[in-house]
Design a protein around this motif. Sequence first.
Motif, short mmCIF file in Angstrom:
data_model
loop_
_atom_site.label_atom_id
_atom_site.label_comp_id
_atom_site.label_asym_id
_atom_site.label_seq_id
_atom_site.Cartn_x
_atom_site.Cartn_y
_atom_site.Cartn_z
N THR A 1 -7.41 10.21 -0.18
CA THR A 1 -6.83 10.83 1.02
C THR A 1 -7.69 11.97 1.53
OG1 THR A 1 -5.50 12.42 -0.24
CG2 THR A 1 -4.49 10.29 0.23
N ARG B 1 -7.11 4.22 -6.98
CA ARG B 1 -7.06 3.31 -5.83
C ARG B 1 -6.42 3.94 -4.59
NH1 ARG B 1 -3.88 -0.99 -6.73
NH2 ARG B 1 -3.04 -0.51 -8.80
N VAL B 2 -6.27 5.25 -4.61
CA VAL B 2 -5.78 5.97 -3.42
C VAL B 2 -6.70 7.15 -3.15
CG1 VAL B 2 -3.90 7.30 -2.39
CG2 VAL B 2 -3.38 5.31 -3.83
N ILE C 1 -1.62 5.01 6.71
CA ILE C 1 -2.07 4.19 5.59
C ILE C 1 -3.15 3.21 6.06
CG2 ILE C 1 -1.40 2.50 3.85
CD1 ILE C 1 -0.20 5.18 3.27
N SER D 1 0.83 -1.21 0.00
CA SER D 1 0.00 0.00 0.00
C SER D 1 0.87 1.26 0.00
CB SER D 1 -0.94 0.00 1.21
OG SER D 1 -1.94 -0.98 1.08
N CYS E 1 -5.78 2.98 0.71
CA CYS E 1 -5.19 2.37 -0.48
C CYS E 1 -5.89 1.04 -0.78
CB CYS E 1 -3.70 2.13 -0.27
SG CYS E 1 -2.73 3.63 0.02
N LEU F 1 2.07 1.75 -3.43
CA LEU F 1 1.01 2.33 -4.27
C LEU F 1 0.91 3.82 -4.02
CD1 LEU F 1 -1.43 2.08 -6.19
CD2 LEU F 1 -2.84 1.55 -4.17
N TYR F 2 0.93 4.23 -2.77
CA TYR F 2 0.88 5.66 -2.43
C TYR F 2 2.04 6.40 -3.07
CZ TYR F 2 0.79 9.93 0.38
OH TYR F 2 0.75 11.26 0.78
N SER G 1 -5.41 0.10 4.49
CA SER G 1 -5.59 -0.78 3.34
C SER G 1 -7.00 -1.37 3.36
CB SER G 1 -4.55 -1.90 3.36
OG SER G 1 -3.24 -1.38 3.34
#
Length: 211
Positions: A172, A169-170, A99, A60, A141, A63-64, A101
């Motif tokens: 925030t 897919r993120v 984070i 994750s 994520c 990915l970020y 997930s």
Amino acid sequence: MKIRSSALGKIMTNPRKKSETLSATCKTYIKELVKEDLFGYKSTIDSKYLTKGIDIEDTSIDLYNEVRGTLYLKNTERLSNEFITGECDINAEDKIIDIKSSWSLETFPASPEDVNNKDYEWQLRAYMWLYDKPKAELAYCMVSTPDYLLKEWDNLDIHKVDKHDPFLRVTTISFERDTEKEELIKERVKDCREFYNEYKDSILNKQLILN
């Protein structure tokens, strides 16, 4: 007694009656702490949701980083002050990042307006206080669920997500540091300590009444 940052959401809930200081949720949590301390055990929660979050945390973070163009690494430094203790996921130069997930696309908040920040706001405020940062970011994520966590009847379309745009897919949301809320944490922890001691004494001083 210090409160873990991840548990602040429990103790900061407001009681239903104005005459009360601590909510039922808060009292239940403190009672659990007392029992753990008296009997020398630690409560554990074992679920596929938590297992995924732990096992694929680095994925994750990757990915970020891919989406944000950063090179952050997992933070391993736990900090404490007089009232709280905690270990954030990413300790960036100007903010902390936590984070989360998601288990599947069904539970993933696709838009910031879908995030229930009440669940984690106090946790991030604790991190800002501990790490002395002006900002905090909560990052959801969505990465593919490992096969060993899936059952044969699970819908792979909502678990195998590598085919989808990483940007999608993120999700925030951000928080600004508020020292007034840190004062609220201090006062609530003090109240929790008082209740902790009262409940502990009630256990240690109990008497068996034989009929």
